[in-house]
Design an enzyme around this catalytic site. Structure first.
Site, mmCIF file in Angstrom:
data_model
loop_
_atom_site.group_PDB
_atom_site.id
_atom_site.type_symbol
_atom_site.label_atom_id
_atom_site.label_comp_id
_atom_site.label_asym_id
_atom_site.label_seq_id
_atom_site.Cartn_x
_atom_site.Cartn_y
_atom_site.Cartn_z
ATOM 1 N N GLU A 1 0.861 -1.175 0.000
ATOM 2 C CA GLU A 1 0.000 0.000 0.000
ATOM 3 C C GLU A 1 0.905 1.234 0.000
ATOM 4 O OE1 GLU A 1 -3.254 0.383 -0.417
ATOM 5 O OE2 GLU A 1 -2.761 2.502 -0.269
ATOM 6 N N ARG B 1 -2.880 5.684 -9.838
ATOM 7 C CA ARG B 1 -3.095 4.535 -8.943
ATOM 8 C C ARG B 1 -4.352 3.777 -9.385
ATOM 9 N NH1 ARG B 1 -3.478 5.978 -2.968
ATOM 10 N NH2 ARG B 1 -3.378 3.726 -2.771
ATOM 11 N N ILE C 1 -2.151 -6.554 -9.535
ATOM 12 C CA ILE C 1 -3.041 -6.520 -8.378
ATOM 13 C C ILE C 1 -3.282 -5.056 -8.008
ATOM 14 C CG2 ILE C 1 -3.379 -7.226 -5.971
ATOM 15 C CD1 ILE C 1 -1.276 -9.464 -6.528
ATOM 16 N N GLU D 1 7.531 -10.796 -8.527
ATOM 17 C CA GLU D 1 7.849 -11.829 -7.523
ATOM 18 C C GLU D 1 6.796 -12.943 -7.520
ATOM 19 O OE1 GLU D 1 6.523 -8.984 -7.043
ATOM 20 O OE2 GLU D 1 5.076 -9.027 -5.392
ATOM 21 N N CYS E 1 4.714 -2.174 -8.373
ATOM 22 C CA CYS E 1 3.349 -1.824 -7.987
ATOM 23 C C CYS E 1 3.343 -0.615 -7.030
ATOM 24 C CB CYS E 1 2.645 -3.057 -7.432
ATOM 25 S SG CYS E 1 0.869 -2.947 -7.633
ATOM 26 N N HIS F 1 3.557 -7.515 -10.462
ATOM 27 C CA HIS F 1 4.290 -8.149 -9.352
ATOM 28 C C HIS F 1 5.238 -9.225 -9.896
ATOM 29 C CE1 HIS F 1 2.192 -6.667 -5.666
ATOM 30 N NE2 HIS F 1 1.337 -6.263 -6.601
HETATM 31 N N1 GLN Z 1 -2.804 0.393 -5.588
HETATM 32 C C1 GLN Z 1 -1.827 0.152 -4.586
HETATM 33 C C2 GLN Z 1 -1.197 1.464 -4.119
HETATM 34 O O1 GLN Z 1 -1.277 2.458 -4.776
HETATM 35 C C3 GLN Z 1 -0.735 -0.747 -5.072
HETATM 36 C C4 GLN Z 1 -1.203 -2.166 -5.140
HETATM 37 C C5 GLN Z 1 -0.117 -3.171 -5.060
HETATM 38 O O2 GLN Z 1 1.027 -2.870 -4.708
HETATM 39 N N2 GLN Z 1 -0.467 -4.396 -5.330
HETATM 40 O O3 GLN Z 1 -0.592 1.448 -3.089
#
Ligand code: GLN
Length: 205
Positions: free
Chosen positions: A54, A116, A145, A183, A85, A181
């Site tokens: 996050e 985002r 994700i 990983e 991400c 991601h």
């Molecule tokens: N949308 C999330 C953010 O802005 C990121 C999501 C993620 O890292 N899977 O923090």
């Protein structure tokens, strides 16, 4: 022996540690992978991953613990930094309305604007095989994700991949941005590509 740090404040940490270990094995590069979460630990790495999670939370913690400035110093030294991400969001230098509204702290280490949740909320998360030319011809299985996308880049930022008309991977020198991601892909190529930046810096001309 190179030291790869995985920023361990919040998010998808363990998976990056294990993927990076596999990538090190495959490249034959002598190195260790550690969880880093204090300014001292962060300042000691030769390469750093900022994982997904996050971005608002990680951004606040970075500032609270004074890690943001350590990361800026690493970037100035040319240390490779890969943000995946939420990590992409944090490395960018400007954001969409949501980013502006919350005033979430960004590190601003690359000339890129970020949106985002560019593909929708959690339940719109998806996986796709995408082309990433720097990894070769074989498609890369990317896991998105609540993924962000890059909406604008400075002219010296290289676009590495797009999906559905949106930029999902980019880099400039030692900074790599990934909306997905790596990983979770089961494919070490992206981590190996990241490690190749380290070799460039470590090897004398
Ligand atoms: N949308 C999330 C953010 O802005 C990121 C999501 C993620 O890292 N899977 O923090």
């Amino acid at each position: 022996m190179v030291k790869i740090g995985i920023l361990s404040l919040q998010g998808d940490i363990e998976e990056h540690v294990s993927m990076m270990k596999k990538a090190l094995d495959r490249t034959g590069m002598p190195g260790e992978v550690s969880w880093v979460k204090t300014p001292e630990e962060v300042s000691s790495v030769d390469a750093l991953v900022i994982p997904g999670g996050e971005s608002t939370t990680i951004g606040k913690l970075l500032r609270l613990y004074g890690i943001d400035n350590e990361i800026r110093k690493l970037a100035e030294k040319g240390v490779p930094i890969m943000g995946t991400c939420a990590g992409l969001v944090l490395l960018s230098n400007s954001g969409c309305e949501e980013v502006e509204k919350t005033g979430q702290p960004l590190l601003g280490l690359i000339d890129a604007s970020v949106e985002r949740n560019a593909f929708g909320r959690q339940k719109e998360s998806f996986e796709a095989d995408i082309g990433i030319p720097v990894l070769g011809k074989e498609k890369y299985h990317a896991v998105f994700i609540r993924a962000p996308a890059i909406t604008k880049t400075g002219k010296d930022v290289n676009i590495l991949a797009g999906y559905n008309g949106k930029i999902v991977a980019a880099e400039k020198n030692n900074i790599i941005l990934l909306a997905f991601h790596p990983e979770l892909s089961g494919d070490t190529r992206m981590h190996e590509y990241f490690l190749s930046h380290l070799k460039k810096i470590k090897t004398p001309p």
